[in-house]
Write an enzyme that holds these catalytic residues in place. Sequence first.
Site, PDB file in Angstrom:
ATOM      1  N   HIS A   1       0.815  -1.218   0.000  1.00  0.00           N
ATOM      2  CA  HIS A   1       0.000   0.000   0.000  1.00  0.00           C
ATOM      3  C   HIS A   1       0.845   1.264   0.000  1.00  0.00           C
ATOM      4  CE1 HIS A   1      -2.428  -3.293   1.717  1.00  0.00           C
ATOM      5  NE2 HIS A   1      -3.397  -2.744   1.016  1.00  0.00           N
ATOM      6  N   HIS A  41      -5.439   0.431  -2.529  1.00  0.00           N
ATOM      7  CA  HIS A  41      -6.445   0.412  -3.558  1.00  0.00           C
ATOM      8  C   HIS A  41      -6.325   1.664  -4.434  1.00  0.00           C
ATOM      9  CE1 HIS A  41      -8.295   2.639  -0.179  1.00  0.00           C
ATOM     10  NE2 HIS A  41      -9.146   3.165  -1.024  1.00  0.00           N
ATOM     11  N   MET A  48     -12.166  -7.802  -8.020  1.00  0.00           N
ATOM     12  CA  MET A  48     -13.024  -8.593  -7.135  1.00  0.00           C
ATOM     13  C   MET A  48     -14.476  -8.520  -7.598  1.00  0.00           C
ATOM     14  SD  MET A  48     -12.076  -8.124  -3.123  1.00  0.00           S
ATOM     15  CE  MET A  48     -10.475  -8.483  -2.492  1.00  0.00           C
ATOM     16  N   SER A  49     -15.194  -7.533  -7.057  1.00  0.00           N
ATOM     17  CA  SER A  49     -16.645  -7.455  -7.252  1.00  0.00           C
ATOM     18  C   SER A  49     -17.051  -7.342  -8.715  1.00  0.00           C
ATOM     19  CB  SER A  49     -17.215  -6.266  -6.467  1.00  0.00           C
ATOM     20  OG  SER A  49     -16.931  -6.416  -5.100  1.00  0.00           O
TER      21      SER A  49
END
Length: 198
Positions: free
Chosen positions: A102, A122, A176-177
Amino acid sequence: MRLTAVTNGQLDETRLRKVLKEITPFVDAILVREKQKPPQEYLALVKALIADGIPKEKLWIHSRTDIACMTGVHHLHLPEKGVTVREVKESYPFLKVGQAVHSLSAAKQAEEEGADYVMFGHIFPTDSKKGRKARGVEELKEVTSTLCIPVIAIGGITIERMKDLHAAHAKGAAVMSGIINAAAPAEAVRQYQKEAKA
């Protein structure tokens, strides 16, 4: 750019196995990120995915070195905190090891320790990191321009944002989603792959 589908611990196992089998031909890798499962359930899931015909070469195990070894899936993805890339590489030199990072400093450390890739994020705002500031494309560019190993971008990556990852010289996108929760996962993957190859 390589496309990695990342499971999110939200689907029941029957649905998850169906989705993963459906998308396998169209993705470069699947990161099985089912952190909520006890070790024996996680092991059983990975064995079931292999029995479903998903090639071991496409599977990445999250955190569990023991499960990677027991299943013959020699790809391991580490979280930023915990056991280090160096420790894993010293004990299990046959494993390919990537790490979530990160920050630029964490990315550089992972590379120095022998990581095969880093997953940086992210990048964009995402429901899974609500209230936490996204790193953004400029930070991604800084990481990709500094490291020699592949940088995979993760976090809030929609089909429309793939072009931003191209511009930042990311070697891959982890989704992911946008894939796992899509109404038509295989079609979603095709759209991501179309942009990945653009």
